[in-house]
Write a protein that holds these residues in place. Structure first.
Motif, PDB file in Angstrom:
ATOM      1  N   ALA A  63      48.564  43.187  39.246  1.00 16.89           N
ATOM      2  CA  ALA A  63      49.474  42.236  39.950  1.00 16.89           C
ATOM      3  C   ALA A  63      49.081  41.825  41.199  1.00 16.89           C
ATOM      4  O   ALA A  63      49.303  40.510  41.797  1.00 16.89           O
ATOM      5  CB  ALA A  63      50.972  42.723  39.909  1.00 16.89           C
ATOM      6  N   PHE A  64      48.279  42.583  42.208  1.00 17.99           N
ATOM      7  CA  PHE A  64      47.759  42.450  43.300  1.00 17.99           C
ATOM      8  C   PHE A  64      46.596  42.208  43.353  1.00 17.99           C
ATOM      9  O   PHE A  64      45.997  42.093  44.564  1.00 17.99           O
ATOM     10  CB  PHE A  64      48.046  43.464  44.080  1.00 17.99           C
ATOM     11  N   GLY A  65      45.649  41.879  42.410  1.00 19.15           N
ATOM     12  CA  GLY A  65      44.218  41.741  42.396  1.00 19.15           C
ATOM     13  C   GLY A  65      43.761  40.691  43.269  1.00 19.15           C
ATOM     14  O   GLY A  65      42.479  40.633  43.671  1.00 19.15           O
ATOM     15  N   HIS A  66      44.392  39.386  43.343  1.00 19.10           N
ATOM     16  CA  HIS A  66      44.121  38.340  44.028  1.00 19.10           C
ATOM     17  C   HIS A  66      44.844  38.103  45.392  1.00 19.10           C
ATOM     18  O   HIS A  66      44.833  37.064  45.880  1.00 19.10           O
ATOM     19  CB  HIS A  66      43.861  37.213  42.927  1.00 19.10           C
ATOM     20  N   GLY A  67      45.481  39.037  45.498  1.00 19.52           N
ATOM     21  CA  GLY A  67      46.543  38.958  46.841  1.00 19.52           C
ATOM     22  C   GLY A  67      47.580  38.018  46.714  1.00 19.52           C
ATOM     23  O   GLY A  67      47.843  37.410  47.841  1.00 19.52           O
ATOM     24  N   LEU A  68      48.044  37.500  45.561  1.00 22.26           N
ATOM     25  CA  LEU A  68      49.083  36.592  45.491  1.00 22.26           C
ATOM     26  C   LEU A  68      50.361  37.084  46.285  1.00 22.26           C
ATOM     27  O   LEU A  68      51.088  37.939  46.393  1.00 22.26           O
ATOM     28  CB  LEU A  68      49.691  36.378  44.069  1.00 22.26           C
ATOM     29  N   GLU A  70      53.179  36.024  46.458  1.00 17.70           N
ATOM     30  CA  GLU A  70      54.396  36.046  45.828  1.00 17.70           C
ATOM     31  C   GLU A  70      54.607  37.582  45.124  1.00 17.70           C
ATOM     32  O   GLU A  70      55.822  37.970  44.893  1.00 17.70           O
ATOM     33  CB  GLU A  70      54.537  35.047  44.635  1.00 17.70           C
ATOM     34  N   ASN A  71      53.344  38.125  44.845  1.00 15.38           N
ATOM     35  CA  ASN A  71      53.808  39.597  44.643  1.00 15.38           C
ATOM     36  C   ASN A  71      53.452  40.643  45.653  1.00 15.38           C
ATOM     37  O   ASN A  71      54.278  41.579  45.578  1.00 15.38           O
ATOM     38  CB  ASN A  71      52.287  39.904  43.379  1.00 15.38           C
ATOM     39  N   VAL A  72      52.684  40.370  46.648  1.00 20.88           N
ATOM     40  CA  VAL A  72      52.651  41.100  47.567  1.00 20.88           C
ATOM     41  C   VAL A  72      53.704  41.504  48.532  1.00 20.88           C
ATOM     42  O   VAL A  72      53.991  42.580  49.078  1.00 20.88           O
ATOM     43  CB  VAL A  72      51.344  40.947  48.531  1.00 20.88           C
ATOM     44  N   ALA A  73      54.530  40.161  48.897  1.00 19.55           N
ATOM     45  CA  ALA A  73      55.533  40.261  49.891  1.00 19.55           C
ATOM     46  C   ALA A  73      56.762  41.505  49.167  1.00 19.55           C
ATOM     47  O   ALA A  73      57.174  42.011  50.191  1.00 19.55           O
ATOM     48  CB  ALA A  73      55.880  38.871  49.745  1.00 19.55           C
ATOM     49  N   PRO A  74      57.089  41.217  47.915  1.00 13.26           N
ATOM     50  CA  PRO A  74      58.206  42.021  47.574  1.00 13.26           C
ATOM     51  C   PRO A  74      57.784  43.489  47.855  1.00 13.26           C
ATOM     52  O   PRO A  74      58.674  44.383  47.914  1.00 13.26           O
ATOM     53  CB  PRO A  74      58.217  41.712  46.134  1.00 13.26           C
ATOM     54  N   LEU A  75      56.540  43.903  47.539  1.00 18.58           N
ATOM     55  CA  LEU A  75      55.723  45.083  47.794  1.00 18.58           C
ATOM     56  C   LEU A  75      56.102  45.655  49.253  1.00 18.58           C
ATOM     57  O   LEU A  75      56.591  46.857  49.426  1.00 18.58           O
ATOM     58  CB  LEU A  75      54.627  45.387  47.162  1.00 18.58           C
ATOM     59  N   GLY A 173      55.654  36.969  38.495  1.00 19.39           N
ATOM     60  CA  GLY A 173      55.519  35.583  37.427  1.00 19.39           C
ATOM     61  C   GLY A 173      55.951  34.389  38.217  1.00 19.39           C
ATOM     62  O   GLY A 173      56.320  33.528  37.538  1.00 19.39           O
ATOM     63  N   LEU A 174      55.802  34.267  39.576  1.00 18.29           N
ATOM     64  CA  LEU A 174      56.072  33.126  40.428  1.00 18.29           C
ATOM     65  C   LEU A 174      54.956  31.982  40.442  1.00 18.29           C
ATOM     66  O   LEU A 174      55.096  31.271  40.783  1.00 18.29           O
ATOM     67  CB  LEU A 174      56.855  33.387  41.622  1.00 18.29           C
ATOM     68  N   SER A 175      53.849  32.724  40.437  1.00 25.15           N
ATOM     69  CA  SER A 175      52.375  32.015  40.596  1.00 25.15           C
ATOM     70  C   SER A 175      51.293  32.800  39.676  1.00 25.15           C
ATOM     71  O   SER A 175      51.508  33.977  39.335  1.00 25.15           O
ATOM     72  CB  SER A 175      52.070  31.971  42.056  1.00 25.15           C
ATOM     73  N   ASN A 176      50.583  32.060  39.435  1.00 26.77           N
ATOM     74  CA  ASN A 176      49.017  32.619  38.794  1.00 26.77           C
ATOM     75  C   ASN A 176      48.043  32.155  39.450  1.00 26.77           C
ATOM     76  O   ASN A 176      47.844  31.148  39.954  1.00 26.77           O
ATOM     77  CB  ASN A 176      49.046  31.834  37.369  1.00 26.77           C
TER      78      ASN A 176
END
Length: 309
Positions: A63-68, A70-75, A173-176
């Motif tokens: 989920a963090f593979g591309h540094g999105l 939308e995924n890193v911020a909640p972490l 699931g907010l961005s791809n």
């Protein structure tokens, strides 16, 4: 106070921007790092060696593979339950993630700090760097981005931080990630180059830009930059742009060719150690910040300078 610094990396190594953020965080308290990515064991190991770091939190997940963001911020927001300050480099990635962390924590972000004056007091530029504001935050949790040119880089060696794996918050699931088109160059990257040669609109065309700037940069082993006017005119690609809306740089030597010195450009390079300006207008604002100035026709001066190097 405990600080959590976002580690900017390329999947293989820690980027220089992180080192300045570590220095800034060290002025606030104990420094912890967050390494988020996929298969980032090597990055975590390198991060643990940075001087002044006591712990490295590692979130290794696709989920963090591309540094999105939308995924890193909640972490990051979840880890802030055990930290007082979130610190990110003021880079494209940091500017994408930090505001989301601030929103999730319901606090105000303090952007592009230049110094730490106290546990809740900082300085930052306003009006494109024409003035410096001192700001004080009353938020219990603080979210800060750091202008990398304002702080010394922490040493890459000398630390022995503990590495701790943390649970992933998963893909929101907010961005791809679709694709990345990355410019490849044998020259140094702008934000880490010790010498930069930048061209402005006065060069007249893309052909003239490359015909004059590239040979000079090659002789100096320099990175190539450009003013916004030159980029907007199509003389150079966007990733060359130096200034308020481009990259903030502070090399040992900055050579400005055909750049008048608008305040937006000066905001991105005025912290350079030595500034050399070449311009036919002796009243150009660039000469007010230049250490060395050549007044004359750049189409004659630049080839002569390149030939003599």
């Amino acid at each position: 106070m405990k600080t959590l610094v976002l580690v900017e990396h390329d999947g293989q190594s820690v980027k220089d921007a992180t080192l300045a953020a570590v220095t800034a965080a060290g002025k606030l308290g104990e420094v912890h790092l967050l390494v988020a990515g996929e298969n980032v064991g090597a990055v975590a190991g390198e991060a643990a060696k940075i001087a002044g770091v006591s712990k490295v939190h590692v979130a290794d997940d696709a989920a963090f593979g591309h540094g999105l963001a939308e995924n890193v911020a909640p972490l990051a927001a979840e880890l802030m339950g055990h930290h007082d300050v979130f610190v990110a480099p003021a880079t494209t990635s940091g500017k994408n993630i930090a505001p989301r962390v601030a929103a999730l924590l319901d606090v105000m972000q303090i952007s592009e700090i230049l110094s730490v004056e106290g546990p809740d007091t900082f300085t930052r530029p306003i009006y494109a760097g024409a003035a410096i504001a001192t700001v004080k935050s009353s938020d219990a949790k603080k979210v800060i981005t750091v202008r990398g040119t304002a702080f010394d880089k922490a040493a890459r060696e000398g630390g022995s931080a503990e590495i701790e794996n943390v649970a992933s918050t998963g893909d929101k699931g907010l961005s791809n990630f679709v694709s990345a088109e990355l410019a490849q160059s044998a020259r140094p990257e702008l934000t880490s180059a010790k010498v930069i040669v930048s061209g402005g609109r006065a060069l007249g065309s893309e052909e003239q830009f490359h015909a004059l700037i590239d040979p000079l940069a090659d002789k100096l082993g320099a990175g190539v930059g450009a003013s916004r006017a030159a980029v907007d005119a199509g003389y150079a690609p966007n990733d060359y742009q130096v200034g308020q809306t481009g990259k903030i740089v502070a090399p040992e030597v900055y050579v400005a060719v055909g750049i008048s010195g608008a305040i937006q450009h000066l905001a991105g390079m005025k912290d350079s150690k030595t500034i050399v300006a070449i311009n036919k207008d002796e009243d150009a604002p660039i000469f007010q910040v230049a250490d060395l100035g050549l007044v004359g026709d750049l189409f004659k001066l630049v080839p002569e300078l390149t030939e003599k190097l």
